[in-house]
Write a protein that holds these residues in place. Structure first.
Motif, PDB file in Angstrom:
ATOM      1  N   PRO A 126       0.898  -1.302   0.016  1.00  0.00           N
ATOM      2  CA  PRO A 126       0.001  -0.026  -0.123  1.00  0.00           C
ATOM      3  C   PRO A 126       0.877   1.236  -0.015  1.00  0.00           C
ATOM      4  O   PRO A 126       1.694   1.324   0.888  1.00  0.00           O
ATOM      5  CB  PRO A 126      -0.740  -0.155   1.385  1.00  0.00           C
ATOM      6  CG  PRO A 126       0.034  -0.928   2.258  1.00  0.00           C
ATOM      7  CD  PRO A 126       0.904  -2.082   1.162  1.00  0.00           C
ATOM      8  N   LEU A 127       0.777   2.210  -1.040  1.00  0.00           N
ATOM      9  CA  LEU A 127       1.464   3.577  -1.212  1.00  0.00           C
ATOM     10  C   LEU A 127       0.565   4.324  -0.479  1.00  0.00           C
ATOM     11  O   LEU A 127      -0.578   4.503  -0.926  1.00  0.00           O
ATOM     12  CB  LEU A 127       1.887   3.643  -2.564  1.00  0.00           C
ATOM     13  CG  LEU A 127       2.727   2.505  -3.099  1.00  0.00           C
ATOM     14  CD1 LEU A 127       2.894   2.728  -4.577  1.00  0.00           C
ATOM     15  CD2 LEU A 127       3.878   2.342  -2.294  1.00  0.00           C
ATOM     16  N   ALA A 128       1.049   5.563   0.158  1.00  0.00           N
ATOM     17  CA  ALA A 128       0.329   6.556   0.566  1.00  0.00           C
ATOM     18  C   ALA A 128       1.060   8.001   0.504  1.00  0.00           C
ATOM     19  O   ALA A 128       2.344   7.836   0.199  1.00  0.00           O
ATOM     20  CB  ALA A 128       0.071   6.492   2.164  1.00  0.00           C
TER      21      ALA A 128
ATOM     22  N   ALA B 118       2.266  -9.519  -7.190  1.00  0.00           N
ATOM     23  CA  ALA B 118       2.431  -8.501  -6.141  1.00  0.00           C
ATOM     24  C   ALA B 118       1.551  -7.218  -6.552  1.00  0.00           C
ATOM     25  O   ALA B 118       1.196  -7.347  -7.650  1.00  0.00           O
ATOM     26  CB  ALA B 118       3.865  -8.035  -6.424  1.00  0.00           C
ATOM     27  N   ILE B 119       0.762  -7.022  -5.621  1.00  0.00           N
ATOM     28  CA  ILE B 119      -0.053  -5.778  -6.142  1.00  0.00           C
ATOM     29  C   ILE B 119       0.251  -4.421  -5.361  1.00  0.00           C
ATOM     30  O   ILE B 119       0.704  -4.392  -4.405  1.00  0.00           O
ATOM     31  CB  ILE B 119      -1.537  -6.347  -5.354  1.00  0.00           C
ATOM     32  CG1 ILE B 119      -1.857  -7.472  -5.774  1.00  0.00           C
ATOM     33  CG2 ILE B 119      -2.399  -5.191  -5.594  1.00  0.00           C
ATOM     34  CD1 ILE B 119      -2.998  -8.300  -5.089  1.00  0.00           C
ATOM     35  N   LEU B 120       0.409  -3.419  -6.116  1.00  0.00           N
ATOM     36  CA  LEU B 120       0.676  -2.273  -5.754  1.00  0.00           C
ATOM     37  C   LEU B 120      -0.507  -1.301  -5.510  1.00  0.00           C
ATOM     38  O   LEU B 120      -1.329  -1.076  -6.517  1.00  0.00           O
ATOM     39  CB  LEU B 120       1.829  -1.607  -6.633  1.00  0.00           C
ATOM     40  CG  LEU B 120       3.288  -1.655  -6.004  1.00  0.00           C
ATOM     41  CD1 LEU B 120       3.581  -3.025  -6.542  1.00  0.00           C
ATOM     42  CD2 LEU B 120       4.107  -0.544  -6.624  1.00  0.00           C
ATOM     43  N   ASP B 121      -0.868  -1.038  -4.365  1.00  0.00           N
ATOM     44  CA  ASP B 121      -1.984  -0.219  -4.080  1.00  0.00           C
ATOM     45  C   ASP B 121      -1.712   1.303  -3.921  1.00  0.00           C
ATOM     46  O   ASP B 121      -1.030   1.694  -2.936  1.00  0.00           O
ATOM     47  CB  ASP B 121      -2.908  -0.881  -2.719  1.00  0.00           C
ATOM     48  CG  ASP B 121      -4.059  -0.202  -2.405  1.00  0.00           C
ATOM     49  OD1 ASP B 121      -4.729   0.412  -3.221  1.00  0.00           O
ATOM     50  OD2 ASP B 121      -4.549  -0.218  -1.417  1.00  0.00           O
ATOM     51  N   MET B 122      -2.292   1.954  -4.890  1.00  0.00           N
ATOM     52  CA  MET B 122      -1.852   3.290  -5.256  1.00  0.00           C
ATOM     53  C   MET B 122      -3.102   4.380  -4.539  1.00  0.00           C
ATOM     54  O   MET B 122      -3.332   5.372  -4.857  1.00  0.00           O
ATOM     55  CB  MET B 122      -1.634   3.767  -6.485  1.00  0.00           C
ATOM     56  CG  MET B 122      -0.487   3.025  -6.923  1.00  0.00           C
ATOM     57  SD  MET B 122      -0.132   3.640  -8.564  1.00  0.00           S
ATOM     58  CE  MET B 122       1.418   2.728  -8.659  1.00  0.00           C
TER      59      MET B 122
ATOM     60  N   GLU C 250      -1.543  10.757  -3.198  1.00  0.00           N
ATOM     61  CA  GLU C 250      -2.252  11.969  -3.405  1.00  0.00           C
ATOM     62  C   GLU C 250      -2.066  12.539  -4.753  1.00  0.00           C
ATOM     63  O   GLU C 250      -2.729  12.950  -5.584  1.00  0.00           O
ATOM     64  CB  GLU C 250      -1.881  13.226  -2.465  1.00  0.00           C
ATOM     65  CG  GLU C 250      -1.926  12.934  -0.987  1.00  0.00           C
ATOM     66  CD  GLU C 250      -1.149  13.833  -0.162  1.00  0.00           C
ATOM     67  OE1 GLU C 250      -0.505  14.775  -0.597  1.00  0.00           O
ATOM     68  OE2 GLU C 250      -1.540  13.624   1.033  1.00  0.00           O
ATOM     69  N   THR C 251      -0.744  12.691  -5.215  1.00  0.00           N
ATOM     70  CA  THR C 251      -0.436  12.607  -6.750  1.00  0.00           C
ATOM     71  C   THR C 251       0.834  11.868  -6.931  1.00  0.00           C
ATOM     72  O   THR C 251       1.391  11.324  -6.317  1.00  0.00           O
ATOM     73  CB  THR C 251       0.302  14.312  -6.680  1.00  0.00           C
ATOM     74  OG1 THR C 251       1.312  14.366  -5.745  1.00  0.00           O
ATOM     75  CG2 THR C 251      -0.709  15.491  -6.323  1.00  0.00           C
ATOM     76  N   ILE C 252       0.956  11.725  -8.321  1.00  0.00           N
ATOM     77  CA  ILE C 252       2.335  11.240  -8.722  1.00  0.00           C
ATOM     78  C   ILE C 252       2.966  11.807  -9.883  1.00  0.00           C
ATOM     79  O   ILE C 252       2.398  12.143 -10.739  1.00  0.00           O
ATOM     80  CB  ILE C 252       1.636   9.600  -9.216  1.00  0.00           C
ATOM     81  CG1 ILE C 252       2.902   8.742  -9.206  1.00  0.00           C
ATOM     82  CG2 ILE C 252       0.744   9.659 -10.228  1.00  0.00           C
ATOM     83  CD1 ILE C 252       2.624   7.550  -9.648  1.00  0.00           C
ATOM     84  N   GLU C 253       4.236  11.561  -9.516  1.00  0.00           N
ATOM     85  CA  GLU C 253       5.122  12.475 -10.682  1.00  0.00           C
ATOM     86  C   GLU C 253       5.227  11.467 -11.941  1.00  0.00           C
ATOM     87  O   GLU C 253       5.328  10.362 -11.647  1.00  0.00           O
ATOM     88  CB  GLU C 253       6.296  13.105 -10.071  1.00  0.00           C
ATOM     89  CG  GLU C 253       6.091  13.998  -8.851  1.00  0.00           C
ATOM     90  CD  GLU C 253       7.454  14.530  -8.509  1.00  0.00           C
ATOM     91  OE1 GLU C 253       8.559  14.241  -8.938  1.00  0.00           O
ATOM     92  OE2 GLU C 253       7.409  15.400  -7.462  1.00  0.00           O
TER      93      GLU C 253
END
Length: 176
Positions: A102-104, A131-135, A139-142
């Motif tokens: 989980p990414l925050a 593998a699961i990347l939970d976005m 808030e934002t992503i560059e």
């Protein structure tokens, strides 16, 4: 401001108060040190009884102590920063062969490097296949962060892991 060097080679700036008192820059706001080393003018250990070398040693000792205190504070901040980094993107084993990350917040370079290293290590240790990347929490992503995530997917794929992304929003604010 007077530049001084300590025995460790650290440069320190001291401000001299108009009344002849040194303001210790490293010792905290408003902390004053007597310019003559601590004893008053009429005391037996006053400025006239001490040689300039003794007064300099006293000042150097006070600076060394304040530098040591500052270094302890910096070390504590670094430990806290490392702890926050570890907690910001944990690699969770949710099933036997499935990992989730989980990414925050916002993805910074240091966080992406940490996620990459930790995910690849965990894949090797657990022999995961998915593998699961939970976005969801981002808030934002560059654009550069998205490219780095793609590189993580490719590295995981080389290890035989299928990567999935969840939580992508259709109108994500991209920063160029």
């Amino acid at each position: 401001m007077l530049p001084l060097r300590t025995s460790r080679g650290t440069a320190i700036l001291l401000g001299v108060h108009a009344r002849g008192r040194l303001l210790a820059a490293a010792g905290g706001a408003g902390q004053e040190l007597p310019a003559h080393g601590g004893a008053g003018a009429g005391e037996p250990g006053g400025p006239r009884a001490r040689t300039p070398r003794q007064r300099g040693r006293g000042r150097a000792a006070a600076l060394e102590q304040s530098n040591a205190e500052l270094q302890q504070r910096v070390d504590e901040i670094e430990r806290q920063r490392a702890q926050i980094l570890r907690l910001s993107a944990p690699v969770l084993r949710i099933w036997r062969d499935v990992l989730a990350v989980p990414l925050a917040g916002t993805l910074e370079e240091q966080q992406i490097v940490h996620v990459s290293e930790k995910l690849l290590e965990t894949i090797v240790e657990t022999r995961a296949r998915v593998a699961i990347l939970d976005m969801t929490g981002l808030e934002t992503i560059e654009v550069t962060a998205a490219e780095r995530l793609h590189a993580i997917f490719q590295a995981a794929h080389l290890l035989g892991v299928q990567c999935f992304v969840s939580g992508v929003r259709p109108r994500w604010p991209m920063r160029w």
